[in-house]
Design an enzyme around this catalytic site. Structure first.
Site, PDB file in Angstrom:
ATOM      1  CB  SER A 728      -0.952   0.016   1.200  1.00  0.00           C
ATOM      2  OG  SER A 728      -0.223  -0.018   2.411  1.00  0.00           O
ATOM      3  CE  LYS A 771      -3.725   1.142   4.893  1.00  0.00           C
ATOM      4  NZ  LYS A 771      -3.480   0.676   3.518  1.00  0.00           N
TER       5      LYS A 771
END
Length: 821
Positions: A728, A771
């Site tokens: 990511s 996140k």
């Protein structure tokens, strides 16, 4: 017993014979070892040579040996023997007695006889009631056959005396000592054997004063084979003969001791059994008189319990059979308690007992909302199950698997579900389970056998359709010497198989299809693939700060106030205080540490109340520092300034989301790529892909190509002690590289997350919720994500993401256009 044959009462002797049952044996058969040979006196130990006839009649004995000085009864059976006795009895003639080599020889020939025998006189013959003739014969010295003269009508042979050599006298101390040993050993053996006959033997032994006579008497009574006795008779040295007898007596004494030990143990066991039986019979009679019998009471109670239950036909048949078996077992035996335990478990199991499900969906939703904040997907799944059950009326229960980090409420959710659907609740912890028998149970043949945890929990639940929580299913050990517990769970968690679950202890199939199983796990990777395939996986993400604040207000604080006896009016937690506790003193996805921290604050307030110290109701920052100490954690904040090559990424951890800084530096020198920060292989590959894609787009981005050849590239991710991996961070690395090569800073208010490809595409990532909340805490205002992650953002409560701008992109070059200043 010493008896002079001239004075002996023959009738009394035969009465003694009858008493010891030795009067009905064949002359050639084995004589009963229980008889007491009567000793004739010292004068019968040797025979004068002038009395020995030229041809001596030979009488053969089977399984016995006649010693000099002994008087024994024999039965006359064969024609040769009868003829010999008739010819020599009235004339008081001397005859010879020898033993046969083989006892089963009916008509012995000279070669079948030993050559060493004993002179004898026929003292008396008697005709018994059964028609047999019995004779008393008295031994008198020994002989050796030198030649056989005839075989008919009986055997005649030439003999010579076989007298002792090296004769000992009374003044020989060594010989007398051996004789004393013989007497002591013989008496000890007789005393240990016991019995009325043995008293006469002891009397005889104590009264024999002649050593030669004692040796002959003991040899006659030794419990040894005919061959051994013949060996003693054939020893010509009296000293050697005495030593052999000592050896045989010592061996016999050891055998007697061993027999006595064995008999004592056997007698003890038999006596104990007889004692237990007598006491049980007496106890039964007493209980009958009092009108009470625990055994019958237990059986009656089991019968009454069975009558009030609903049974499957096969289970009830087994119960009746085992109960009948129980009634026939002695209550004092070990088997009784084992059988009682088995029958009691059969009677306790809720075979066809079910609770009525509550299909009120509004009530169920209310209960779920009361007990747990958030978890909307799980609540919807439970309500869907109830709706289908209400429409259909019957449905095989689904196997739900709640997967998430510790402390997010997976286990406690089971209780709420049970309360919502009006079912009983039961929980089994599978953490560290390594024995298949813990699931399937132990066979009843083993000592301490018991049912498996599944059946035990169903018994505890008292219904056959509880909500059954299988906690920590990912902590079950794999294949080992005790089997594979995961494999044993396959039948339990398969709706097509668990209608007939087999437990090794119960040995009757049990229907688990109505049970609502809920498994919990921290990670799917540790669950057996076949087991994972049988479950419907529902992932629980960590709580956001805002969610933790609500959970603390609604559940944790009221619970701790109640447990510590502190009133609500004595303490309050402002939202800012709770936020500070969550961000600075806890680092977790769940709320377990938050619960402990609140408990510590409440205990401090309880101390102040009891000590009557002044305090303010509201807990502020200064008080937190006094109670909890300095902050343990500090969430990273976005950087300020205009540094080239620094980009902000978003990372997911088991304890929530975090922002991640990617730093890139260019150094003059040989071209190359250096990566630091404890990165995993996947993250390293993302950096290589980012650099290679940047090279391919250098002209488009207006980057001089020679920069790649003249500079080495160094990418670093801070907090180097923490392992990092995953794809990511791809777009963050690319943005950091572009910033370093173009010498343009990245906007510090921008954060990004996405996987990249060599073609420049951005791919979706996981952990979006965590996140995004980490970005918001850190002061980020704009978030760059893949277009496919928009659906994940839409699932987040809008009030938690107020003030954030989202940029959904598909191409890496678009990221550069937005993020670079």
């Amino acid at each position: 017993m010493l008896v002079d044959i001239k004075k002996a009462n023959i009738n009394a002797f035969f009465n003694l014979m009858r008493e010891y049952k030795i009067y009905n044996s064949e002359i050639d058969d084995s004589l009963d070892g229980g008889f007491i040979p009567i000793m004739a006196g010292e004068d019968s130990l040797e025979t004068d040579t002038k009395d020995i006839p030229t041809a001596l009649p030979i009488l053969s004995l089977r399984d016995t040996v006649l010693f000099p000085g002994a008087i024994i009864p024999i039965s006359i059976g064969r024609e040769k023997s009868i003829k010999l006795v008739k010819d020599n009895y009235k004339k008081n003639k001397l005859i010879g007695v020898v033993a046969q080599k083989q006892a089963d020889t009916d008509d012995p020939k000279p070669e079948d006889l030993y050559t060493i025998g004993t002179f004898a006189y026929i003292v008396k013959t008697l005709q018994l009631r059964d028609g047999n003739t019995t004779a008393l014969i008295k031994g008198s010295g020994r002989f050796e056959i030198t030649n056989f003269i005839q075989e008919e009508p009986y055997i005649l042979a030439e003999v010579k005396p076989f007298n002792d050599v090296n004769k000992r006298r009374k003044n020989n101390q060594k010989f007398n000592a051996i004789v004393d040993i013989i007497k002591d050993l013989a008496i000890e053996i007789v005393e240990k054997v016991g019995g009325s006959a043995e008293h006469d033997k002891i009397f005889a032994l104590k009264n024999i004063e002649t050593p030669m006579l004692l040796i002959s008497y003991v040899a006659s009574n030794l419990s040894v084979s005919t061959q051994e006795k013949q060996r003693i008779l054939s020893i010509n040295d009296i000293d050697e003969r005495a030593k052999v007898i000592v050896e045989l007596l010592s061996r016999e004494l050891q055998l007697v001791d061993l027999k006595n030990q064995i008999q004592s143990k056997v007698k003890h066991e038999i006596d104990k059994q007889q004692r237990d039986y007598v006491l049980n019979q007496q106890l039964k009679l007493i209980q009958d008189e009092l009108g009470s019998n625990p055994n019958e009471d237990q059986i009656n109670q089991l019968k009454q319990k069975a009558k009030s239950k609903k049974w499957p036909k096969n289970a009830y048949a087994v119960f009746e059979k085992e109960l009948s078996k129980l009634s026939r077992i002695n209550p004092m035996s070990t088997e009784y308690s084992m059988q009682l335990n088995y029958v009691d478990i059969l009677a306790d199991l809720p075979w066809e007992t079910y609770t009525q499900d509550n299909f009120d969906l509004e009530r169920a939703r209310k209960i779920l909302d009361e007990d747990h904040f958030g978890m909307e997907k799980i609540k919807e799944r439970i309500l869907e199950y109830l709706a289908v059950l209400k429409l259909k009326g019957d449905m095989k229960s689904p196997i739900l698997c709640l997967v998430g980090p510790p402390g997010v409420g997976k286990t406690s959710l089971g209780k709420s579900i049970a309360r919502a659907v009006n079912r009983n609740y039961v929980r089994v912890s599978l953490g560290g389970l390594h024995d298949e028998s813990e699931i399937r149970g132990h066979r009843r043949t083993y000592i301490g056998a018991m049912p498996g945890r599944i059946i035990q929990s169903i018994r505890k639940a008292k219904t056959s359709n509880p909500v059954f929580v299988l906690d920590e299913i990912d902590k079950v050990s794999g294949m080992n010497v005790n089997g594979d517990p995961s494999a044993a769970l396959l039948e339990v968690l398969d709706p097509e198989q668990n209608t007939a679950f087999y437990d090794n202890f119960v040995e009757v199939e049990y229907d688990l299809s109505k049970v609502m199983f809920i498994a919990t796990a921290n990670s799917l990777s540790n669950i057996h693939p076949a087991l994972r395939d049988r479950m419907e996986v529902i992932e629980l993400s960590g709580y956001l700060v805002e969610e933790k604040i609500e959970i603390a207000k609604r559940h944790l604080i009221p619970k701790q106030l109640k447990e510590h006896g502190v009133k609500k009016s004595d303490i309050s937690f402002p939202k800012a205080t709770l936020t500070q506790i969550i961000e600075n003193y806890t680092l977790e996805s769940g709320v377990r540490t938050l619960d402990k921290t609140i408990a510590k604050i409440v205990r401090n307030r309880a101390l102040q109340i009891v000590a009557d110290k002044p305090y303010t109701k509201s807990i502020n920052k200064n008080q937190l520092n006094e109670i909890l100490g300095k902050p343990l954690f500090n969430y990273a904040t976005s950087y300020s300034g205009k540094s080239y090559g620094v980009a902000t990424g978003l990372a997911w951890t088991p304890v929530g989301g975090q922002i991640l800084f990617i730093e890139t530096a260019l150094n003059k020198g040989k071209a190359g790529l250096t990566l630091t920060g404890n990165l995993g292989d996947v993250m390293k590959e993302s950096a290589i892909i980012a650099l290679e894609y940047l090279k391919s787009k250098a002209n488009e981005l207006k980057i001089p190509v020679e920069l790649f050849a003249e500079n080495s590239v160094h990418i670093h991710v801070p907090e180097g002690a923490t392992p990092k991996d995953g794809p990511s961070a791809g777009i963050t690395m690319f943005t950091s590289l572009v910033s370093a090569f173009l010498k343009k800073p990245v906007n510090p208010k921008y954060a990004m997350s996405g996987e990249i490809t060599l073609r420049g595409r951005i791919l979706p990532v996981g952990g979006v919720k965590e996140k995004i909340l980490a970005a918001k805490r850190s002061g980020v205002t704009d978030i760059i994500l893949c277009s496919d992650n928009k659906k994940d953002v839409d699932e987040i409560n809008p009030k938690y993401i107020e003030g954030l701008n989202f940029h959904y992109l598909e191409n890496m070059l678009d990221v550069v256009k937005i993020a670079l200043q």
